[in-house]
Scaffold this motif. Structure first.
Motif, PDB file in Angstrom:
ATOM      1  N   ARG A  67      -1.536  -7.371   9.745  1.00 17.52           N
ATOM      2  CA  ARG A  67      -0.660  -5.856   9.738  1.00 17.52           C
ATOM      3  C   ARG A  67       0.486  -5.660   8.944  1.00 17.52           C
ATOM      4  O   ARG A  67       0.669  -4.812   8.108  1.00 17.52           O
ATOM      5  CB  ARG A  67      -0.254  -5.713  11.387  1.00 17.52           C
ATOM      6  N   ARG A  68       1.240  -6.850   8.775  1.00 20.02           N
ATOM      7  CA  ARG A  68       2.311  -6.607   7.884  1.00 20.02           C
ATOM      8  C   ARG A  68       2.157  -6.567   6.418  1.00 20.02           C
ATOM      9  O   ARG A  68       2.773  -5.590   5.861  1.00 20.02           O
ATOM     10  CB  ARG A  68       3.405  -7.962   8.077  1.00 20.02           C
ATOM     11  N   PRO A  69       1.164  -7.384   5.909  1.00 22.14           N
ATOM     12  CA  PRO A  69       0.894  -7.108   4.634  1.00 22.14           C
ATOM     13  C   PRO A  69       0.312  -5.830   4.197  1.00 22.14           C
ATOM     14  O   PRO A  69       0.497  -5.035   3.262  1.00 22.14           O
ATOM     15  CB  PRO A  69      -0.142  -8.383   4.229  1.00 22.14           C
ATOM     16  N   MET A  70      -0.663  -5.379   5.458  1.00 24.38           N
ATOM     17  CA  MET A  70      -1.354  -4.054   5.196  1.00 24.38           C
ATOM     18  C   MET A  70      -0.143  -2.853   5.272  1.00 24.38           C
ATOM     19  O   MET A  70      -0.459  -1.936   4.096  1.00 24.38           O
ATOM     20  CB  MET A  70      -2.194  -3.890   6.193  1.00 24.38           C
ATOM     21  N   ILE A  71       0.845  -3.171   5.984  1.00 22.71           N
ATOM     22  CA  ILE A  71       2.000  -2.080   5.934  1.00 22.71           C
ATOM     23  C   ILE A  71       2.783  -2.040   4.881  1.00 22.71           C
ATOM     24  O   ILE A  71       3.063  -0.988   4.255  1.00 22.71           O
ATOM     25  CB  ILE A  71       2.705  -2.381   7.181  1.00 22.71           C
ATOM     26  N   ARG A  72       2.741  -3.191   4.173  1.00 27.24           N
ATOM     27  CA  ARG A  72       3.604  -3.153   3.147  1.00 27.24           C
ATOM     28  C   ARG A  72       2.849  -2.784   1.565  1.00 27.24           C
ATOM     29  O   ARG A  72       3.351  -1.803   0.944  1.00 27.24           O
ATOM     30  CB  ARG A  72       3.756  -4.738   2.499  1.00 27.24           C
ATOM     31  N   MET A  73       1.451  -3.112   1.613  1.00 29.81           N
ATOM     32  CA  MET A  73       0.592  -2.191   0.720  1.00 29.81           C
ATOM     33  C   MET A  73       0.668  -0.723   0.920  1.00 29.81           C
ATOM     34  O   MET A  73       0.604   0.076  -0.018  1.00 29.81           O
ATOM     35  CB  MET A  73      -1.161  -2.678   0.921  1.00 29.81           C
ATOM     36  N   LEU A  74       0.710  -0.392   2.215  1.00 28.08           N
ATOM     37  CA  LEU A  74       0.517   1.079   2.371  1.00 28.08           C
ATOM     38  C   LEU A  74       1.926   2.008   1.934  1.00 28.08           C
ATOM     39  O   LEU A  74       1.940   3.066   1.421  1.00 28.08           O
ATOM     40  CB  LEU A  74       0.239   1.426   3.919  1.00 28.08           C
ATOM     41  N   ILE A  75       2.929   1.269   2.330  1.00 33.44           N
ATOM     42  CA  ILE A  75       4.290   1.652   1.826  1.00 33.44           C
ATOM     43  C   ILE A  75       4.393   1.857   0.365  1.00 33.44           C
ATOM     44  O   ILE A  75       4.583   2.909  -0.177  1.00 33.44           O
ATOM     45  CB  ILE A  75       5.415   0.850   2.494  1.00 33.44           C
ATOM     46  N   ILE A  76       4.092   0.635  -0.434  1.00 29.97           N
ATOM     47  CA  ILE A  76       3.942   0.692  -1.781  1.00 29.97           C
ATOM     48  C   ILE A  76       3.121   1.754  -2.477  1.00 29.97           C
ATOM     49  O   ILE A  76       3.368   2.585  -3.294  1.00 29.97           O
ATOM     50  CB  ILE A  76       3.805  -0.584  -2.430  1.00 29.97           C
ATOM     51  N   SER A  77       2.078   1.799  -1.948  1.00 32.56           N
ATOM     52  CA  SER A  77       0.842   3.045  -2.494  1.00 32.56           C
ATOM     53  C   SER A  77       1.507   4.334  -2.038  1.00 32.56           C
ATOM     54  O   SER A  77       1.169   5.195  -3.068  1.00 32.56           O
ATOM     55  CB  SER A  77      -0.439   2.648  -1.703  1.00 32.56           C
ATOM     56  N   SER A  78       2.084   4.630  -0.880  1.00 31.06           N
ATOM     57  CA  SER A  78       2.714   5.905  -0.703  1.00 31.06           C
ATOM     58  C   SER A  78       3.732   6.387  -1.701  1.00 31.06           C
ATOM     59  O   SER A  78       3.621   7.459  -1.983  1.00 31.06           O
ATOM     60  CB  SER A  78       3.087   5.990   0.811  1.00 31.06           C
ATOM     61  N   ILE A  79       4.545   5.466  -2.029  1.00 35.72           N
ATOM     62  CA  ILE A  79       5.391   5.673  -2.811  1.00 35.72           C
ATOM     63  C   ILE A  79       5.116   5.951  -4.256  1.00 35.72           C
ATOM     64  O   ILE A  79       5.504   6.860  -4.841  1.00 35.72           O
ATOM     65  CB  ILE A  79       6.675   4.332  -3.155  1.00 35.72           C
ATOM     66  N   ILE A  80       4.058   5.217  -4.713  1.00 36.69           N
ATOM     67  CA  ILE A  80       3.299   5.597  -5.824  1.00 36.69           C
ATOM     68  C   ILE A  80       2.804   6.751  -5.965  1.00 36.69           C
ATOM     69  O   ILE A  80       2.880   7.642  -6.956  1.00 36.69           O
ATOM     70  CB  ILE A  80       2.213   4.342  -6.400  1.00 36.69           C
ATOM     71  N   VAL A  81       2.097   7.182  -4.854  1.00 36.82           N
ATOM     72  CA  VAL A  81       1.243   8.352  -4.800  1.00 36.82           C
ATOM     73  C   VAL A  81       2.434   9.606  -4.748  1.00 36.82           C
ATOM     74  O   VAL A  81       2.136  10.443  -5.446  1.00 36.82           O
ATOM     75  CB  VAL A  81       0.512   8.740  -3.677  1.00 36.82           C
ATOM     76  N   LEU A  82       3.409   9.481  -4.143  1.00 33.31           N
ATOM     77  CA  LEU A  82       4.513  10.459  -4.142  1.00 33.31           C
ATOM     78  C   LEU A  82       5.193  10.540  -5.408  1.00 33.31           C
ATOM     79  O   LEU A  82       5.324  11.919  -5.891  1.00 33.31           O
ATOM     80  CB  LEU A  82       5.571   9.960  -3.032  1.00 33.31           C
ATOM     81  N   ILE A  83       5.447   9.567  -6.254  1.00 32.81           N
ATOM     82  CA  ILE A  83       5.854   9.684  -7.597  1.00 32.81           C
ATOM     83  C   ILE A  83       4.947  10.553  -8.468  1.00 32.81           C
ATOM     84  O   ILE A  83       5.403  11.423  -9.213  1.00 32.81           O
ATOM     85  CB  ILE A  83       6.295   8.476  -8.116  1.00 32.81           C
ATOM     86  N   CYS A  84       3.668   9.951  -8.447  1.00 36.83           N
ATOM     87  CA  CYS A  84       2.744  10.793  -9.391  1.00 36.83           C
ATOM     88  C   CYS A  84       2.400  11.974  -9.046  1.00 36.83           C
ATOM     89  O   CYS A  84       2.199  12.723  -9.938  1.00 36.83           O
ATOM     90  CB  CYS A  84       1.084   9.798  -9.204  1.00 36.83           C
ATOM     91  N   GLU A  85       2.487  12.432  -7.764  1.00 39.99           N
ATOM     92  CA  GLU A  85       2.235  13.733  -7.410  1.00 39.99           C
ATOM     93  C   GLU A  85       3.614  14.672  -7.535  1.00 39.99           C
ATOM     94  O   GLU A  85       3.405  15.813  -7.961  1.00 39.99           O
ATOM     95  CB  GLU A  85       2.020  13.910  -5.565  1.00 39.99           C
TER      96      GLU A  85
END
Length: 109
Positions: free
Chosen positions: A83-101
């Motif tokens: 769960r913790r690694p998955m949450i970290r990946m989701l947070i980083i991925s969400s930040i990248i998506v927000l920046i790109c969008e």
């Protein structure tokens, strides 16, 4: 002994092959854009005029990715230590998506 080393080298070679293939495709696209600037600007104008359609397409991809993450999270073999690694990946991925969008929507592309 030799097979052990090959089993570690083959994935690295595959990754390098994939990276070089992507590089070759990008260089080929850049070459054609420089050779045919009118066609490249026409494609750019078409993409800009259909930006709402592309935005909806990206939203559909994000929804499909979110559904996949939900399925993984609720899978029977998904243990608590994942769960913790998955949450970290989701947070980083969400930040990248927000920046790109924000870049895409901010410049009107």
């Amino acid at each position: 002994m030799m097979m052990h080393h090959l089993s570690r080298v083959i994935p690295v070679l595959r990754l390098l092959g994939l990276c070089f293939s992507l590089l070759a495709v990008m260089l080929l696209i850049a070459h054609f854009a420089l050779q045919y600037p009118v066609a490249a600007s026409t494609v750019k104008a078409w993409m800009a005029s259909h930006r709402l359609g592309w935005f909806i397409w990206r939203l559909m991809l994000y929804a499909a990715t979110g559904w996949g993450v939900w399925k993984i999270w609720h899978a029977p073999g998904f243990r608590a230590e994942y769960r913790r690694p998955m949450i970290r990946m989701l947070i980083i991925s969400s930040i990248i998506v927000l920046i790109c969008e924000s870049v895409l929507l901010g410049r009107g592309a």
